[in-house]
Design a protein around this motif. Sequence first.
Motif, PDB file in Angstrom:
ATOM      1  N   ARG A 101       0.833  -1.197   0.000  1.00  0.00           N
ATOM      2  CA  ARG A 101       0.000   0.000   0.000  1.00  0.00           C
ATOM      3  C   ARG A 101       0.869   1.250   0.000  1.00  0.00           C
ATOM      4  NH1 ARG A 101      -5.291  -0.873   1.348  1.00  0.00           N
ATOM      5  NH2 ARG A 101      -5.577   1.156   0.320  1.00  0.00           N
ATOM      6  N   ARG A 102       0.314   2.319  -0.582  1.00  0.00           N
ATOM      7  CA  ARG A 102       1.042   3.578  -0.695  1.00  0.00           C
ATOM      8  C   ARG A 102       0.493   4.604   0.300  1.00  0.00           C
ATOM      9  NH1 ARG A 102       1.921   7.328  -6.178  1.00  0.00           N
ATOM     10  NH2 ARG A 102       1.827   9.327  -5.067  1.00  0.00           N
ATOM     11  N   PHE A 103       1.412   5.277   0.980  1.00  0.00           N
ATOM     12  CA  PHE A 103       1.072   6.369   1.896  1.00  0.00           C
ATOM     13  C   PHE A 103       1.669   7.660   1.345  1.00  0.00           C
ATOM     14  CE2 PHE A 103       1.356   2.438   4.271  1.00  0.00           C
ATOM     15  CZ  PHE A 103       0.176   2.418   4.979  1.00  0.00           C
ATOM     16  N   ASP A 104       0.872   8.724   1.298  1.00  0.00           N
ATOM     17  CA  ASP A 104       1.321   9.998   0.730  1.00  0.00           C
ATOM     18  C   ASP A 104       1.306  11.102   1.780  1.00  0.00           C
ATOM     19  OD1 ASP A 104       1.603   8.901  -1.759  1.00  0.00           O
ATOM     20  OD2 ASP A 104      -0.031  10.012  -2.694  1.00  0.00           O
ATOM     21  N   HIS A 105       2.151  12.100   1.521  1.00  0.00           N
ATOM     22  CA  HIS A 105       2.097  13.355   2.280  1.00  0.00           C
ATOM     23  C   HIS A 105       1.258  14.360   1.497  1.00  0.00           C
ATOM     24  CE1 HIS A 105       4.709  15.152  -0.723  1.00  0.00           C
ATOM     25  NE2 HIS A 105       5.475  14.076  -0.638  1.00  0.00           N
ATOM     26  N   GLU A 106       0.539  15.217   2.206  1.00  0.00           N
ATOM     27  CA  GLU A 106      -0.108  16.387   1.610  1.00  0.00           C
ATOM     28  C   GLU A 106       0.136  17.540   2.588  1.00  0.00           C
ATOM     29  OE1 GLU A 106      -4.244  15.547   0.866  1.00  0.00           O
ATOM     30  OE2 GLU A 106      -3.795  13.965  -0.582  1.00  0.00           O
ATOM     31  N   GLY A 107       0.975  18.503   2.196  1.00  0.00           N
ATOM     32  CA  GLY A 107       1.290  19.637   3.071  1.00  0.00           C
ATOM     33  C   GLY A 107       0.262  20.746   2.886  1.00  0.00           C
ATOM     34  N   GLU A 108      -0.352  21.194   3.986  1.00  0.00           N
ATOM     35  CA  GLU A 108      -1.490  22.106   3.844  1.00  0.00           C
ATOM     36  C   GLU A 108      -1.483  23.200   4.917  1.00  0.00           C
ATOM     37  OE1 GLU A 108      -5.150  19.895   3.517  1.00  0.00           O
ATOM     38  OE2 GLU A 108      -4.214  18.355   2.246  1.00  0.00           O
ATOM     39  N   LEU A 109      -2.106  24.329   4.566  1.00  0.00           N
ATOM     40  CA  LEU A 109      -2.411  25.366   5.546  1.00  0.00           C
ATOM     41  C   LEU A 109      -3.768  25.048   6.167  1.00  0.00           C
ATOM     42  CD1 LEU A 109      -1.603  28.305   6.652  1.00  0.00           C
ATOM     43  CD2 LEU A 109      -3.376  29.102   5.060  1.00  0.00           C
ATOM     44  N   ALA A 110      -3.835  25.069   7.494  1.00  0.00           N
ATOM     45  CA  ALA A 110      -5.104  24.805   8.178  1.00  0.00           C
ATOM     46  C   ALA A 110      -5.576  26.069   8.891  1.00  0.00           C
ATOM     47  CB  ALA A 110      -4.953  23.668   9.186  1.00  0.00           C
ATOM     48  N   VAL A 111      -6.865  26.329   8.757  1.00  0.00           N
ATOM     49  CA  VAL A 111      -7.504  27.456   9.443  1.00  0.00           C
ATOM     50  C   VAL A 111      -7.900  27.009  10.846  1.00  0.00           C
ATOM     51  CG1 VAL A 111      -9.486  29.016   9.390  1.00  0.00           C
ATOM     52  CG2 VAL A 111      -8.430  28.254   7.244  1.00  0.00           C
ATOM     53  N   VAL A 112      -7.705  27.882  11.836  1.00  0.00           N
ATOM     54  CA  VAL A 112      -8.200  27.633  13.192  1.00  0.00           C
ATOM     55  C   VAL A 112      -9.364  28.595  13.442  1.00  0.00           C
ATOM     56  CG1 VAL A 112      -7.637  27.544  15.654  1.00  0.00           C
ATOM     57  CG2 VAL A 112      -5.876  26.983  13.933  1.00  0.00           C
ATOM     58  N   ILE A 113     -10.539  28.023  13.678  1.00  0.00           N
ATOM     59  CA  ILE A 113     -11.731  28.843  13.884  1.00  0.00           C
ATOM     60  C   ILE A 113     -11.648  29.550  15.243  1.00  0.00           C
ATOM     61  CG2 ILE A 113     -14.256  28.770  14.183  1.00  0.00           C
ATOM     62  CD1 ILE A 113     -13.346  28.318  11.290  1.00  0.00           C
ATOM     63  N   GLY A 114     -12.070  30.817  15.268  1.00  0.00           N
ATOM     64  CA  GLY A 114     -12.064  31.599  16.504  1.00  0.00           C
ATOM     65  C   GLY A 114     -13.457  31.739  17.100  1.00  0.00           C
ATOM     66  N   LEU A 145      -0.544  21.652   8.589  1.00  0.00           N
ATOM     67  CA  LEU A 145      -1.122  20.312   8.763  1.00  0.00           C
ATOM     68  C   LEU A 145      -0.618  19.416   7.633  1.00  0.00           C
ATOM     69  CD1 LEU A 145      -4.767  19.530   9.805  1.00  0.00           C
ATOM     70  CD2 LEU A 145      -3.702  18.249   7.934  1.00  0.00           C
ATOM     71  N   ILE A 146      -0.136  18.248   7.996  1.00  0.00           N
ATOM     72  CA  ILE A 146       0.216  17.247   6.987  1.00  0.00           C
ATOM     73  C   ILE A 146      -0.923  16.233   6.938  1.00  0.00           C
ATOM     74  CG2 ILE A 146       1.920  15.570   6.185  1.00  0.00           C
ATOM     75  CD1 ILE A 146       4.025  17.015   7.912  1.00  0.00           C
ATOM     76  N   ASP A 147      -1.607  16.217   5.803  1.00  0.00           N
ATOM     77  CA  ASP A 147      -2.754  15.318   5.606  1.00  0.00           C
ATOM     78  C   ASP A 147      -2.218  13.998   5.069  1.00  0.00           C
ATOM     79  OD1 ASP A 147      -5.185  14.154   5.072  1.00  0.00           O
ATOM     80  OD2 ASP A 147      -5.680  15.477   3.389  1.00  0.00           O
ATOM     81  N   VAL A 148      -1.727  13.142   5.979  1.00  0.00           N
ATOM     82  CA  VAL A 148      -1.162  11.852   5.562  1.00  0.00           C
ATOM     83  C   VAL A 148      -2.310  10.947   5.106  1.00  0.00           C
ATOM     84  CG1 VAL A 148       0.258   9.877   6.242  1.00  0.00           C
ATOM     85  CG2 VAL A 148       0.712  12.148   7.224  1.00  0.00           C
ATOM     86  N   THR A 149      -2.072  10.260   4.014  1.00  0.00           N
ATOM     87  CA  THR A 149      -3.160   9.573   3.315  1.00  0.00           C
ATOM     88  C   THR A 149      -2.746   8.176   2.884  1.00  0.00           C
ATOM     89  OG1 THR A 149      -3.935  11.704   2.458  1.00  0.00           O
ATOM     90  CG2 THR A 149      -4.685   9.732   1.297  1.00  0.00           C
ATOM     91  N   LEU A 150      -3.573   7.196   3.209  1.00  0.00           N
ATOM     92  CA  LEU A 150      -3.462   5.855   2.619  1.00  0.00           C
ATOM     93  C   LEU A 150      -4.227   5.875   1.312  1.00  0.00           C
ATOM     94  CD1 LEU A 150      -3.013   2.722   2.596  1.00  0.00           C
ATOM     95  CD2 LEU A 150      -5.093   2.552   4.005  1.00  0.00           C
ATOM     96  N   ARG A 151      -3.529   5.611   0.191  1.00  0.00           N
ATOM     97  CA  ARG A 151      -4.179   5.662  -1.111  1.00  0.00           C
ATOM     98  C   ARG A 151      -5.008   4.410  -1.378  1.00  0.00           C
ATOM     99  NH1 ARG A 151      -4.609  10.678  -1.940  1.00  0.00           N
ATOM    100  NH2 ARG A 151      -2.645  11.784  -2.002  1.00  0.00           N
ATOM    101  N   THR A 152      -6.066   4.606  -2.127  1.00  0.00           N
ATOM    102  CA  THR A 152      -6.793   3.451  -2.655  1.00  0.00           C
ATOM    103  C   THR A 152      -5.988   2.859  -3.804  1.00  0.00           C
ATOM    104  OG1 THR A 152      -8.010   4.924  -4.124  1.00  0.00           O
ATOM    105  CG2 THR A 152      -9.072   4.353  -2.045  1.00  0.00           C
ATOM    106  N   ASP A 153      -6.287   1.628  -4.170  1.00  0.00           N
ATOM    107  CA  ASP A 153      -5.671   1.027  -5.353  1.00  0.00           C
ATOM    108  C   ASP A 153      -6.707   0.094  -5.978  1.00  0.00           C
ATOM    109  OD1 ASP A 153      -5.664  -1.347  -3.894  1.00  0.00           O
ATOM    110  OD2 ASP A 153      -3.574  -1.123  -3.271  1.00  0.00           O
ATOM    111  N   GLY A 154      -6.272  -0.713  -6.913  1.00  0.00           N
ATOM    112  CA  GLY A 154      -7.216  -1.558  -7.639  1.00  0.00           C
ATOM    113  C   GLY A 154      -8.034  -2.486  -6.749  1.00  0.00           C
ATOM    114  N   GLU A 155      -7.440  -2.890  -5.622  1.00  0.00           N
ATOM    115  CA  GLU A 155      -8.125  -3.857  -4.761  1.00  0.00           C
ATOM    116  C   GLU A 155      -8.792  -3.221  -3.550  1.00  0.00           C
ATOM    117  OE1 GLU A 155      -5.590  -7.245  -3.547  1.00  0.00           O
ATOM    118  OE2 GLU A 155      -4.205  -6.441  -5.032  1.00  0.00           O
ATOM    119  N   HIS A 156      -8.358  -2.008  -3.195  1.00  0.00           N
ATOM    120  CA  HIS A 156      -8.759  -1.441  -1.910  1.00  0.00           C
ATOM    121  C   HIS A 156      -9.457  -0.106  -2.102  1.00  0.00           C
ATOM    122  CE1 HIS A 156      -5.213  -4.002  -1.090  1.00  0.00           C
ATOM    123  NE2 HIS A 156      -5.975  -4.441  -0.093  1.00  0.00           N
TER     124      HIS A 156
END
Length: 293
Positions: free
Chosen positions: A138-151, A172-183
């Motif tokens: 299985r593949r795990f990806d990084h996604e680097g993001e700006l996150a808003v904090v609600i006041g 925020l790093i939105d770490v993600t398990l990717r889908t693939d053909g079987e999953h």
Amino acid sequence: MRFVRFDPDRIGVLDEAGIHDVTAAVPEPWRSSRYAMNHLVERFDSLRPQIERLAADSQAIPVHSVRLRPPVPVPLQVLAAPNNNRAHTAEMRSSGLAVSPGSKDAPPTPRSIGWFLKAPGSIVGPGDAIELPDMPGRRFDHEGELAVVIGRAARNVAEADALSHVFGYTGLIDVTLRTDGEHREERPMRKSYHSFTPVGPTLVTADELPDPAAVGIRLWNNEELRQDGSTGDLIVGVAELISLASRVLTLQPGDLYTTGSPAGVGPIRPGDAVTLEIDRVGRMTLPVRTRDW
Ligand code: MN
């Protein structure tokens, strides 16, 4: 103002000299609870004079001498924008990683499909590691993001008023398990394994980033610069994201809304080190390990 949390359960204001402990500004019983930062965010206007007094009067603690924790460890909700960057959307479709690879339909955006949730229980801090479950192939990806904090609580707010509900911003790093053909696991679960939501290193108040559409985001895997983008590339901007979500439910003080990844997402493996750097928010590096449970 730039806030950090650090061991053991302290809240600090970061400046050039280091960290100033302002924990005492938060009244009990919140001060001794994991919800101290939620309370500080909700009551910031009234707590601010005491925070500034404590920051001015306290000795600076060197940043390297503490273990940084996630600035908001227990938001009630962590909303996340999918497919919110043109270049990222294109790379997902061309790589076959999108849910509908190769589709000729207009790509979905947060304007058409809204947002998904990441479990708050998956949050870790700058001093922690990204721990990958042992899932061969299985593949795990990084996604680097700006996150808003609600006041301020946001319910059914107009886009023109939405930024007045923002307390500040964090990384925020939105770490993600990717889908693939079987999953084809549900997206909220693929993005909510333990440690799949690193947050930090600081929480900067909104006045530090007056234009949320011009915030640089960079992410390295080891020495390789993988992502080099800006919130100027967002398809749906911060104010519209908040307005749209606030028509669905009430956003609460301390909630996070992560705005979506620039292009350049890529795989991470045990032994890597992922560095996220965002303007004013700062830089954090997390090692990647195999989970030991
Ligand atoms: Mn994402």
